[in-house]
Design a protein around this motif. Sequence first.
Motif: not given
Length: 399
Positions: A10-25
């Motif tokens: 998604s535009q929030h990044g690859d779900p494999m990246e820790p940033t994906f979790i941080s951005q979702t939070l």
Amino acid sequence: MLSFCHPRTSQHGDPMEPTFISQTLQRLRQSADVIAAAWPTTRWTKISGPGPDFLDQDGSGNFKDLAFQPGRDLTLATRLHLPAQVAGVPISGDPLEATITSLYPAELTWDEEPVFTDSGVPVAAGPALITVIPQLREGNNGELRITVHIPDNQTTPWFTVYFTTPGLRARFELLDVAWAELAWAQALAATGEEQAALLRAVAQIPENLAEFDQSSLARMESELGLLAGKAARYNVHLIGHSHIDMNWLWTWADTNNVISRDFKSVLALMDDYPELTFTHSQPATYENIRQQAPELFTRVVEFIKQGRWEPATLTWVEGDTNMASGEAMARQLLESVRYSRLQLGADPSSFLAPDTFGHAGNLPQLAVSAGALRYYHHRCNPGQADLWPAYWWEGQDGT
């Protein structure tokens, strides 16, 4: 590399990246906070009193340019015109609810019918939720009118009226719970299997949070099931206590009322909930009850004996620790421990200072000499942004 079900980018990044979790939070947290303050800006007209002719009230309940004058009442009115939805949440058909935070006696009416009145200090009673309008509709919802009675001795503009509805509160809770559960799971996930489960749970959060609902939350929680056992090993301690300002922005009569109200309320709750425990400071408040309501005092002493009421009574009042001299603090400790032993049958070990604006360097030495094992405070956390939950405090003498 970890694998998980339903991979997506998604535009929030690859779900494999820790940033994906941080951005979702971050998206969940921001969306929840937006809902919490989403009530439309309301324009109020001054009917009488000091200040500007018009005041705007924001979604958090604050009135811009609010002004008080000693001994003068302020009356404001607004005709409430509302949309069918607020921040995507339907409000038509819901009751309008409000929380009033005020240092002063206040009254609220709807179409001249009384909705709320308090002749004392509403903020002392805590943030109660009241129903203002039984059922909202799109368009005109009638007139609200507020009168605030300002005494001769105080003009601090501490007055807010926070509006909400059951639907808005439910939407906030949904987003807030999702954020809290994911944040806790992120802190717990250590193994590859646990991190994969966390990623699968995050993948249940849609790009458009307007589509996030109870079923989405259920799917998210199902993916987090792997972490349930680890989470269950932690205990969350909710410690009830009553912080009473003995000498603040109110009269001694108000202080007496607050003390009596708190003791009565807690004792009633203890009757209803046998598992409830409570911590209370300041021997001065106990002595007030002992003189004014001896029957309540007897019940408190009994709960202390049962271990359900902790007397955190190392100091007579929750006083300042920076301006007071060492001798003054020593006398506070001496008299308070003596009172606790004679009147409460207890040796206090918790130094409760939730609202102290600073902590003297010699306090550990004095507190330990009086029997303190722990010091509890809210303000001036030495961890700063990290907000340490617990730490060792070494005094100036090495105590």
